[in-house]
Design a protein around this motif. Structure first.
Motif, mmCIF file in Angstrom:
data_model
loop_
_atom_site.group_PDB
_atom_site.id
_atom_site.type_symbol
_atom_site.label_atom_id
_atom_site.label_comp_id
_atom_site.label_asym_id
_atom_site.label_seq_id
_atom_site.Cartn_x
_atom_site.Cartn_y
_atom_site.Cartn_z
ATOM 1 N N LEU A 24 -77.901 91.730 -85.123
ATOM 2 C CA LEU A 24 -78.621 90.988 -83.984
ATOM 3 C C LEU A 24 -79.799 90.456 -84.525
ATOM 4 C CD1 LEU A 24 -78.562 90.382 -80.806
ATOM 5 C CD2 LEU A 24 -79.842 92.275 -80.555
ATOM 6 N N LEU A 25 -79.562 88.915 -84.364
ATOM 7 C CA LEU A 25 -80.869 88.287 -84.627
ATOM 8 C C LEU A 25 -81.798 87.845 -83.194
ATOM 9 C CD1 LEU A 25 -81.411 85.560 -87.010
ATOM 10 C CD2 LEU A 25 -82.103 84.913 -84.745
ATOM 11 N N VAL A 44 -78.526 81.760 -92.070
ATOM 12 C CA VAL A 44 -78.598 82.489 -93.576
ATOM 13 C C VAL A 44 -78.236 83.965 -93.426
ATOM 14 C CG1 VAL A 44 -80.929 83.424 -95.027
ATOM 15 C CG2 VAL A 44 -81.022 81.138 -93.865
ATOM 16 N N HIS A 45 -78.578 84.400 -92.173
ATOM 17 C CA HIS A 45 -78.454 86.102 -91.934
ATOM 18 C C HIS A 45 -76.790 86.401 -91.435
ATOM 19 C CE1 HIS A 45 -82.380 87.356 -92.510
ATOM 20 N NE2 HIS A 45 -82.982 86.355 -91.633
ATOM 21 N N ARG A 46 -76.205 85.492 -90.893
ATOM 22 C CA ARG A 46 -74.974 85.687 -90.402
ATOM 23 C C ARG A 46 -74.749 86.959 -89.593
ATOM 24 N NH1 ARG A 46 -71.580 82.031 -92.675
ATOM 25 N NH2 ARG A 46 -69.930 83.259 -92.498
ATOM 26 N N ALA A 47 -75.590 87.143 -88.694
ATOM 27 C CA ALA A 47 -75.454 88.256 -87.673
ATOM 28 C C ALA A 47 -74.550 87.848 -86.753
ATOM 29 C CB ALA A 47 -76.768 88.664 -87.114
ATOM 30 N N PRO A 48 -73.493 88.679 -86.282
ATOM 31 C CA PRO A 48 -72.432 88.567 -85.432
ATOM 32 C C PRO A 48 -73.136 88.219 -83.879
ATOM 33 C CG PRO A 48 -72.412 90.895 -86.054
ATOM 34 C CD PRO A 48 -73.432 90.261 -87.122
ATOM 35 N N TYR A 49 -74.292 88.732 -83.717
ATOM 36 C CA TYR A 49 -74.989 88.797 -82.334
ATOM 37 C C TYR A 49 -76.118 87.754 -82.498
ATOM 38 C CZ TYR A 49 -71.323 91.855 -80.670
ATOM 39 O OH TYR A 49 -70.078 92.362 -80.378
ATOM 40 N N LEU A 50 -76.350 87.156 -81.490
ATOM 41 C CA LEU A 50 -77.575 86.278 -81.410
ATOM 42 C C LEU A 50 -78.228 86.373 -80.122
ATOM 43 C CD1 LEU A 50 -79.471 84.341 -83.010
ATOM 44 C CD2 LEU A 50 -77.841 82.336 -81.959
ATOM 45 N N LEU A 51 -79.673 86.472 -79.745
ATOM 46 C CA LEU A 51 -80.271 86.807 -78.529
ATOM 47 C C LEU A 51 -81.383 85.659 -78.588
ATOM 48 C CD1 LEU A 51 -81.116 88.030 -75.832
ATOM 49 C CD2 LEU A 51 -82.241 89.721 -77.398
ATOM 50 N N VAL A 52 -81.449 84.932 -77.724
ATOM 51 C CA VAL A 52 -82.650 84.061 -77.485
ATOM 52 C C VAL A 52 -83.113 84.215 -76.064
ATOM 53 C CG1 VAL A 52 -83.378 81.722 -77.205
ATOM 54 C CG2 VAL A 52 -81.481 82.232 -78.892
ATOM 55 N N THR A 53 -84.546 84.405 -76.133
ATOM 56 C CA THR A 53 -85.257 84.737 -74.835
ATOM 57 C C THR A 53 -86.541 84.365 -74.868
ATOM 58 O OG1 THR A 53 -86.126 86.802 -73.458
ATOM 59 C CG2 THR A 53 -85.947 87.229 -75.663
ATOM 60 N N ASP A 109 -68.406 84.184 -84.139
ATOM 61 C CA ASP A 109 -67.221 84.441 -85.165
ATOM 62 C C ASP A 109 -67.493 83.546 -86.380
ATOM 63 O OD1 ASP A 109 -65.057 84.888 -86.563
ATOM 64 O OD2 ASP A 109 -63.820 85.011 -84.767
ATOM 65 N N PRO A 110 -67.902 83.920 -87.414
ATOM 66 C CA PRO A 110 -68.198 83.051 -88.640
ATOM 67 C C PRO A 110 -66.959 82.525 -89.068
ATOM 68 C CG PRO A 110 -68.604 85.324 -89.224
ATOM 69 C CD PRO A 110 -68.312 85.329 -87.874
ATOM 70 N N GLU A 111 -65.796 83.050 -88.854
ATOM 71 C CA GLU A 111 -64.245 82.716 -89.335
ATOM 72 C C GLU A 111 -64.061 81.540 -88.632
ATOM 73 O OE1 GLU A 111 -62.819 84.425 -92.042
ATOM 74 O OE2 GLU A 111 -64.447 85.650 -92.002
ATOM 75 N N SER A 112 -64.076 81.533 -87.294
ATOM 76 C CA SER A 112 -63.540 80.371 -86.511
ATOM 77 C C SER A 112 -64.576 79.483 -86.092
ATOM 78 C CB SER A 112 -62.744 80.904 -85.187
ATOM 79 O OG SER A 112 -63.789 81.658 -84.179
ATOM 80 N N GLY A 113 -66.040 79.981 -86.346
ATOM 81 C CA GLY A 113 -67.069 79.198 -85.726
ATOM 82 C C GLY A 113 -67.221 79.131 -84.368
ATOM 83 N N THR A 114 -66.720 80.078 -83.583
ATOM 84 C CA THR A 114 -66.577 80.202 -82.040
ATOM 85 C C THR A 114 -68.027 80.912 -81.864
ATOM 86 O OG1 THR A 114 -65.212 82.012 -81.898
ATOM 87 C CG2 THR A 114 -64.193 79.810 -81.683
ATOM 88 N N THR A 115 -68.298 80.611 -80.221
ATOM 89 C CA THR A 115 -69.481 81.513 -79.994
ATOM 90 C C THR A 115 -69.130 81.674 -78.538
ATOM 91 O OG1 THR A 115 -71.168 79.916 -81.235
ATOM 92 C CG2 THR A 115 -71.811 80.821 -79.070
ATOM 93 N N GLU A 116 -69.233 83.073 -78.159
ATOM 94 C CA GLU A 116 -68.998 83.405 -76.844
ATOM 95 C C GLU A 116 -70.096 84.047 -76.220
ATOM 96 O OE1 GLU A 116 -66.492 87.328 -75.100
ATOM 97 O OE2 GLU A 116 -66.278 86.989 -77.217
ATOM 98 N N PRO A 169 -75.614 93.464 -76.524
ATOM 99 C CA PRO A 169 -74.670 94.426 -77.310
ATOM 100 C C PRO A 169 -75.590 95.780 -77.566
ATOM 101 C CG PRO A 169 -75.412 92.860 -78.968
ATOM 102 C CD PRO A 169 -76.207 92.214 -77.745
ATOM 103 N N LYS A 170 -74.606 96.613 -77.283
ATOM 104 C CA LYS A 170 -75.120 98.215 -77.605
ATOM 105 C C LYS A 170 -74.977 98.323 -79.133
ATOM 106 C CE LYS A 170 -74.304 99.961 -72.798
ATOM 107 N NZ LYS A 170 -75.563 99.611 -72.418
#
Length: 149
Positions: free
Chosen positions: A86-87, A111-120, A131-138, A144-145
């Motif tokens: 998580l970044l 650079v990091h390729r973390a699967p989760y991103l939090l902006v606050t 999802d780095p494979e498909s390039g999708t963002t959900e 995430p716990k």
């Protein structure tokens, strides 16, 4: 400091030469308290206390090189194998979460390729799974716990 849209936590603040410092449990030292640092400390304590992140797997102000420039991620959480999980990009409460903020976080995460991103900014929070494979963002309804790691 202003009240944030994050749970309160027990914090230690002291004055050094007339300036306020807050104890950072990750860096194990007092750091100058700025509006952005106030948000970062709230997020760190929330991740530890309510989302199960172990302190040793969290890093504040981690360095990275982006286009030959030295940059710093606000908070990085790692999984048990030491991979970025998580970044977190923190802004001061008065800073709007614009496209530029998301672009900055996305560049860091390239650079990091973390699967989760939090902006606050402490008032508004956006968390997404990438999802780095498909390039999708959900976009997610919650952070995430750690057991997701």
């Amino acid at each position: 400091m202003v009240s944030l849209n994050l749970p309160e936590f027990e914090h230690k603040i002291k004055q050094i030469e007339g300036k306020a410092y807050i104890f950072d449990v990750l860096r194990k030292k007092y750091v100058r308290i700025t509006p952005e640092e106030w948000v970062r400390q709230h997020v760190v304590h929330l991740l530890i206390s309510q989302y199960g992140y172990p302190k040793p797997l969290l890093r504040a102000e981690g360095g990275l090189t982006l286009n030959s420039l030295q940059k710093r991620t606000d908070v990085m959480a790692f999984d048990r194998e030491g991979r970025p999980f998580l970044l977190v990009e923190c802004k001061a409460p008065h800073i709007p979460l614009t496209q530029q903020v998301f672009d900055q976080a996305a560049r860091y995460n390239h650079v990091h390729r973390a699967p989760y991103l939090l902006v606050t900014n402490g008032m508004i929070h956006y968390c997404c799974r990438i999802d780095p494979e498909s390039g999708t963002t959900e976009f997610l309804a919650d952070f995430p716990k750690f057991f997701d790691a």
